[in-house]
Design an enzyme around this catalytic site. Structure first.
Site, PDB file in Angstrom:
ATOM      1  N   ARG A   1     -10.522  27.906  -4.904  1.00 29.69           N
ATOM      2  CA  ARG A   1     -11.430  27.493  -5.968  1.00 29.69           C
ATOM      3  C   ARG A   1     -11.317  25.994  -6.206  1.00 29.69           C
ATOM      4  O   ARG A   1     -10.243  25.401  -6.072  1.00 29.69           O
ATOM      5  CB  ARG A   1     -11.065  28.239  -7.253  1.00 29.69           C
ATOM      6  CG  ARG A   1     -11.962  27.983  -8.462  1.00 29.69           C
ATOM      7  CD  ARG A   1     -13.364  28.467  -8.235  1.00 29.69           C
ATOM      8  NE  ARG A   1     -14.077  28.658  -9.516  1.00 29.69           N
ATOM      9  CZ  ARG A   1     -15.388  28.756  -9.620  1.00 29.69           C
ATOM     10  NH1 ARG A   1     -16.147  28.679  -8.538  1.00 29.69           N
ATOM     11  NH2 ARG A   1     -15.970  28.951 -10.788  1.00 29.69           N
TER      12      ARG A   1
ATOM     13  N   SER B   1     -17.087  34.507 -11.090  1.00 32.60           N
ATOM     14  CA  SER B   1     -17.400  35.936 -11.020  1.00 32.60           C
ATOM     15  C   SER B   1     -17.340  36.452  -9.590  1.00 32.60           C
ATOM     16  O   SER B   1     -17.694  37.614  -9.337  1.00 32.60           O
ATOM     17  CB  SER B   1     -18.792  36.194 -11.591  1.00 32.60           C
ATOM     18  OG  SER B   1     -18.817  35.974 -12.974  1.00 32.60           O
TER      19      SER B   1
ATOM     20  N   THR C   1     -24.597  31.776  -4.015  1.00 34.40           N
ATOM     21  CA  THR C   1     -23.292  32.042  -3.420  1.00 34.40           C
ATOM     22  C   THR C   1     -23.545  32.804  -2.125  1.00 34.40           C
ATOM     23  O   THR C   1     -24.673  33.142  -1.808  1.00 34.40           O
ATOM     24  CB  THR C   1     -22.440  32.854  -4.431  1.00 34.40           C
ATOM     25  OG1 THR C   1     -22.245  32.077  -5.617  1.00 34.40           O
ATOM     26  CG2 THR C   1     -21.080  33.241  -3.893  1.00 34.40           C
TER      27      THR C   1
END
Length: 584
Positions: A119, A469, A404
Site C-alpha cells: 500500500r 477496500s 482498480t
C-alpha cells in the site's frame, strides 16, 4: 509438531491468528451519477480450464504475459510481476507501477499463507490538515483527487520485488520483456480504455499536460482500435528490469516522480526523494475464518476488505442460505442487512494498524457477532446501522473511487496469488511521469482529521498507509489446499462484490463463472443498489415494500477468479470487463 494448516484452523476457533505470516465512505448519491469503470457492458463467458496452471486478469495482453511466464516454469509471483507490468501499459486507468497493491501468496511447499502489503504511504511532510481548505473544511473532491497533493509513495513494485526474492524462479530481468516490447511497438487501444478517456470522468486527464498529450493526441480522445505506443514506459520498464526496483525508488525515475509531484500543474504535493527511498513493503498476518466448512482468508488492516468480508459472512453463518435460489430476494435482503452492520463498523474502526488499534479480533468474535445479528430482521430493513460500541472513533469521510484491478494466479507448483492492485480514481492523480500514471491514494485517508472532537482513525499522518477496500481472498477447502482465488475492483463496493460471489459459490454451489455472472447487489449502509438491466432490478418494489431505499444502477465489478476442484483449475473473468483467463 502441528502442521501449519492445523495451526490455521486452531486460530479460526479462537479468533486469534498466531501461527501464520500471514481495502471508504461512498459518495453521496449526487456524487455517484456514474462509475468510471462503466464502459463496455457484458461480454461472453470467459471460463478456462487447465490442470497445470492458470491466470485470470483484466486485459488479454496482461493475461497472456502471465501465461507466458507460467508456461516457461515461472511461479505465481513471477507471473504477477509480468501481469502488473502489462496492466500499467494497457489498463492505465486502473492500476500500474505508480500505485499500490495488497496480495495473498500461498506457498505450497511450506503450506504457508502470506499477506503482502504494498500500500502507498503518506509523505513525511503530510499532515492531518492535508485536505482541508483555508476555512478548515474538507476540500471538494475534485480539488483533492487531481494533482500532486493526492500522490502517495507507490508500493506495488517494492512488494513484488520483495516477494520475488522469496518465491521467484524466473530472473527479474526477464519478467518485463513482453511489456517492454509492446510499449515500444504499440498496442491496440481497447474499447473500454477508449470509452473511459472519452467520458472525461477525471477532468485532470485533459488539464495535466503530459497525460493530456498521451490520452488526447492532437486534442482528440484515443480511439478504440488505434495503435498506441508508449516509448517512455518502455524505457522505464527497461531500467527497472535491469536495475531492480531500486531504479524506481532511488534512481532517475524517482527524481522524475518527485519533481512531477512537487511541480504539478494542479495542487502540487510534498512527496520527497527520502519518502521514495525509505518505502518498505510489509508482510502481515492474514485474517482467516471458518465459513461453511471452508476457511476464508483475506487481507488485514490497513485494508478493510478482509475484516468486512469476513464479518459479513460470519453474520450470515447461522442462516441457511442454501435453501434459497441464487439471488432470491429474501437472501439478498439478509445479505444487505449483514453488509449494513459490517460497513457501519468498517467506516469507523479500520485504519493503518501501525498507527492505531484496529479491533479486528473483536469485530470477528462470536460474542460480538451474536449481539450484532440480533439487529437483523427477516422481513424489514433496519435502516442506518450504527457501529458497535468497540472503541471511541469518528466516522470516516474519505473519497474512495472504484478504479482498480484484480489478478488471480495458480502455478504448476501449487502456489497461488490473489492480488488487488490500484491507482485509486480512474487515471489516478493524472500526474504522468515515465510513461505511467501516479496514484491519488492519499484521498483514501479521511479528509477531516476529527469529527466533533472525536478523532478519525484513518486521518492523514506522515508515513501512514490509507485505509483500503481491496479484498483479495483465498479460500481453503477440506483438503487444506486452496479451492478458490478471488478478488475484484470497485472501490468500497469491492467488499460486496467479493462477498456475494463467495456466497454464490459456497452456499448456492454455482460454478465460479456463473457466480461472477450473477446480477450484482451492494449495500454499504447507505442504500440497496441493484444492477441495472438485470432480473434482480425488476424486484425493486419487493425491497421497497420492506423499507429499503433502492437504486437501480450500473454495478461494474471486475472479478477474476480461479476455482480448484479435483485437480482441475477453472479460471473465470468478469463479463462486465474485458479480461480473460488462460490456463494449461
Amino acid at each position: 509438531m502441528p502442521s501449519p494448516f492445523y495451526q490455521l484452523r486452531r486460530f479460526v476457533t479462537t479468533s486469534l491468528i498466531s501461527s501464520l505470516f500471514i481495502s471508504s465512505i461512498g459518495f453521496a448519491a449526487t456524487q455517484e451519477v456514474r462509475e468510471p469503470e462503466a464502459a463496455t457492458g457484458f461480454a461472453e463467458q470467459k471460463v478456462a480450464h487447465g490442470k497445470k496452471f492458470m491466470v485470470a486478469a483484466a486485459n488479454p495482453h496482461a493475461t497472456k504475459a502471465g501465461y507466458n511466464v507460467l508456461a516457461k516454469g515461472g511461479t505465481a509471483i513471477d507471473a504477477a510481476i509480468a501481469v502488473q507490468a502489462m496492466l500499467t501499459l494497457v489498463e492505465p486507468q486502473s492500476s500500474g507501477i505508480g500505485g499500490g497493491a495488497f496480495f495473498l501468496y500461498w506457498d505450497n511447499t511450506a503450506k504457508q499463507l502470506y499477506a503482502i502489503d504494498g500500500r502507498e504511504t503518506a509523505p513525511k511532510k503530510a499532515s492531518p490538515e492535508l485536505f482541508l481548505d483555508e476555512n478548515g473544511k474538507a476540500a471538494p473532491w475534485i480539488k483533492a483527487v487531481v494533482g500532486g497533493r493526492s500522490v502517495g509513495v507507490p508500493g506495488v513494485l517494492a512488494a513484488l520485488e520483495m516477494s520475488h526474492e522469496k518465491w521467484g524462479r524466473t530472473p527479474w530481468s526477464e519478467l518485463f520483456d513482453d511489456s517492454i516490447h509492446l510499449a515500444a511497438n504499440g498496442f491496440e487501444v481497447s474499447p473500454r480504455l477508449a470509452k473511459l478517456v472519452a467520458m472525461g470522468f477525471n477532468p485532470g486527464l485533459k488539464q495535466m499536460p503530459v497525460a493530456s498529450a498521451y490520452f488526447y493526441p492532437n486534442g482528440e480522445p484515443l480511439k478504440a482500435g488505434s495503435i498506441l505506443k508508449n516509448t517512455e514506459l518502455s524505457e522505464s520498464l527497461t531500467l527497472i528490469a535491469s536495475q531492480g526496483a531500486k531504479a524506481f525508488y532511488q534512481g532517475e525515475i524517482a527524481k522524475q516522480i518527485v519533481d512531477s509531484v512537487q511541480h504539478a500543474a494542479i495542487e502540487p504535493g510534498v512527496l520527497s526523494l527520502a519518502d521514495m527511498k525509505e518505502y518498505q513493503a510489509k508482510i502481515r498476518q492474514p485474517l482467516c475464518q471458518d465459513y461453511r466448512q471452508n476457511i476464508i482468508c483475506g487481507m488485514p488492516a490497513p485494508s478493510s476488505g478482509g475484516v468486512t468480508v469476513l464479518q459479513t459472512l460470519a453474520l450470515l453463518e447461522p442462516y441457511n442460505l442454501s435453501q434459497y435460489q441464487a439471488n432470491q430476494a429474501q437472501a439478498v435482503h439478509l445479505f444487505s442487512q449483514a453488509s449494513r452492520l459490517a460497513f457501519a463498523d468498517r467506516n469507523h474502526y479500520v485504519a493503518d494498524p501501525d498507527f492505531v488499534e484496529v479491533p479486528e479480533k473483536v469485530l470477528l468474535s462470536e460474542r460480538y457477532l451474536t449481539s450484532r445479528r440480533s439487529l437483523i430482521s427477516a422481513d424489514k430493513d433496519m435502516g442506518k446501522a450504527l457501529p458497535g460500541d468497540v472503541i471511541n472513533a469518528a466516522k470516516d469521510d474519505a473519497y474512495e473511487r472504484p478504479s482498480t484491478s484484480h489478478i488471480s494466479i495458480v502455478d504448476q507448483y501449487g502456489n497461488a496469488v490473489s492480488m488487488t492492485t490500484s491507482i485509486e480514481m480512474a487515471f489516478g492523480s493524472t500526474v504522468m511521469v515515465g510513461g505511467f500514471l501516479l496514484n491519488n491514494q492519499l484521498t483514501d485517508f479521511a479528509l477531516s482529521p476529527e469529527k466533533n472532537g472525536v478523532p478519525v482513525l484513518n486521518r492523514v499522518e506522515p508515513n501512514k498507509r490509507p485505509r483500503s477496500s481491496m479484498s483479495p481472498v483465498i479460500v481453503f477447502g477440506k483438503d487444506q489446499q486452496p479451492s478458490l482465488i478471488i478478488g475484484s475492483p470497485g472501490g468500497s463496493r469491492i467488499i460486496n462484490y467479493v462477498s456475494q460471489a463467495l456466497i454464490a459459490h459456497l452456499d448456492w454451489q454455482l460454478p465460479i463463472q456463473d457466480a461472477i455472472n450473477l446480477p450484482n447487489v451492494t449495500h454499504r449502509n447507505d442504500y440497496l443498489a441493484l444492477e441495472k438491466g438485470t432480473a434482480l432490478a425488476k424486484q425493486k418494489t419487493w425491497f421497497e415494500a420492506r423499507g429499503h431505499k433502492v437504486q437501480v444502477r450500473d454495478l461494474n465489478s471486475g472479478i477474476h477468479a480461479i476455482s480448484i476442484r479435483y485437480g482441475v483449475l477453472q479460471g473465470a473473468a468478469d463479463p462486465r470487463r474485458e479480461g480473460i483467463a488462460l490456463g494449461q
